[in-house]
Design an enzyme around this catalytic site. Sequence first.
Site, PDB file in Angstrom:
ATOM      1  N   ARG A 269      50.685  29.683  25.174  1.00 31.28           N
ATOM      2  CA  ARG A 269      51.773  30.609  25.263  1.00 31.28           C
ATOM      3  C   ARG A 269      52.442  30.528  26.937  1.00 31.28           C
ATOM      4  O   ARG A 269      52.566  31.199  27.574  1.00 31.28           O
ATOM      5  CB  ARG A 269      51.446  32.117  25.540  1.00 31.28           C
TER       6      ARG A 269
ATOM      7  N   GLU B  51      51.216  38.716  28.325  1.00 30.47           N
ATOM      8  CA  GLU B  51      52.220  37.628  27.383  1.00 30.47           C
ATOM      9  C   GLU B  51      53.580  38.027  27.342  1.00 30.47           C
ATOM     10  O   GLU B  51      54.465  37.154  27.440  1.00 30.47           O
ATOM     11  CB  GLU B  51      51.474  37.722  26.111  1.00 30.47           C
TER      12      GLU B  51
ATOM     13  N   CYS C  82      52.219  40.707  20.469  1.00 33.00           N
ATOM     14  CA  CYS C  82      51.010  40.925  21.531  1.00 33.00           C
ATOM     15  C   CYS C  82      51.350  40.843  23.015  1.00 33.00           C
ATOM     16  O   CYS C  82      52.306  40.268  23.346  1.00 33.00           O
ATOM     17  CB  CYS C  82      50.197  39.698  21.324  1.00 33.00           C
TER      18      CYS C  82
END
Length: 317
Positions: free
Chosen positions: A169, A312, A220
């Site tokens: 990520r 995130e 998320c």
Amino acid sequence: MKAVIQKNIKIAPLLSFRAGRGKARYFCKVQSQAELKEVLAWAGKQNLSYFVLGGGSNVLFSDRGFDGLILKLSFHEIKISKEDDNVVFLKVSAGLPLAELISFCAQQGWAGLDYFIGIPGTVGGAVYGNAGWPRQGVSIGDLVTGVLFCDQDGLEEERGADYLDFSYRNSWFKNNPRNNIILEVELKLNKTSSNEILIRQKQILTTRQKNIPSGFSAGCVFKNVTRENSRQDFSFHPLVPLSFREKGVIPAGWLIDQCGLKGYERGGAKISKKHANFIINFRQATAKDIYFLIKLAQEKVLKKFGLNLDLEIEYVL
Ligand SMILES: Cc1cc2nc3c(=O)[nH]c(=O)nc-3n(C[C@H](O)[C@H](O)[C@H](O)COP(=O)(O)OP(=O)(O)OC[C@H]3O[C@@H](n4cnc5c(N)ncnc54)[C@H](O)[C@@H]3O)c2cc1C
């Protein structure tokens, strides 16, 4: 100037979270690279900061809004740059919705992107955050061979994948000031049959449906805690199951769940009962409601496990 610049636009409808009370001082859908240069010059003259929004599926703005220009790239092109019997290289506009590209490639029998079916947003947003589906262990950076981007003056630069620092990520774009604008992405895909791709997509969608909560969210909220991104060594952590320690990944949702926070509400936002790494806006949540739950989860996890949860999603102050 050709581009249409709108004033005082509500931000919430632009985001998958649909949350926040704020407005953007300016908002512009840019229809071409030439138009983008014009708009950047206009913003530069007024010393306005800008934010490039993709599909708005991984971002939250504070309730104060954004005292600058939100830009959305609305030019969508897919070109073949090279191909042989087995592989095809595509150059794709960053503003293209990822779902459109996935469906186009499936029809052509070009495999690779099928693993990302169900991930909302645009190609640019996916590259920025190196989107992926953890269960398959693949991220979009694995397919990227190069990116064309520009800076605040519209100056273009091309970089090969080796210079884009893709990791879980994360990418070079995320680690650098956000005035870089991804314009075009080159991807390498394998030629196969549409049928094989469609079968894989169906399997992935079935697992996603089982695991991903419905409702307004930004996916998320936190990154999973991994050996690479953790500031703490969890190899011998007494509260963390051996299977997670052996894999070197502790799911953020598991950590939040262990703190008893599933279903916890604040205002119009709640930590999902289905997947504790999702915050759901179930009733006109403010950004403050969501931020409260973010801080709560971070504090509880730190207190119980001594581990830090990193965001995130991007929270724009
Ligand atoms: C229901 C749901 C499920 C999800 N599932 C997943 C999943 O399985 N895996 C996963 O990785 N993510 C998932 N996400 C999160 C999100 O969809 C991805 O992170 C997606 O790639 C974000 O793309 P976007 O275009 O919406 O980016 P945005 O949210 O619009 O922006 C995210 C960041 O990218 C930057 N950005 C966007 N476009 C550009 C550009 N052209 N140039 C420079 N910077 C740019 C923005 O400035 C911002 O900093 C999910 C989200 C939801 C709502």
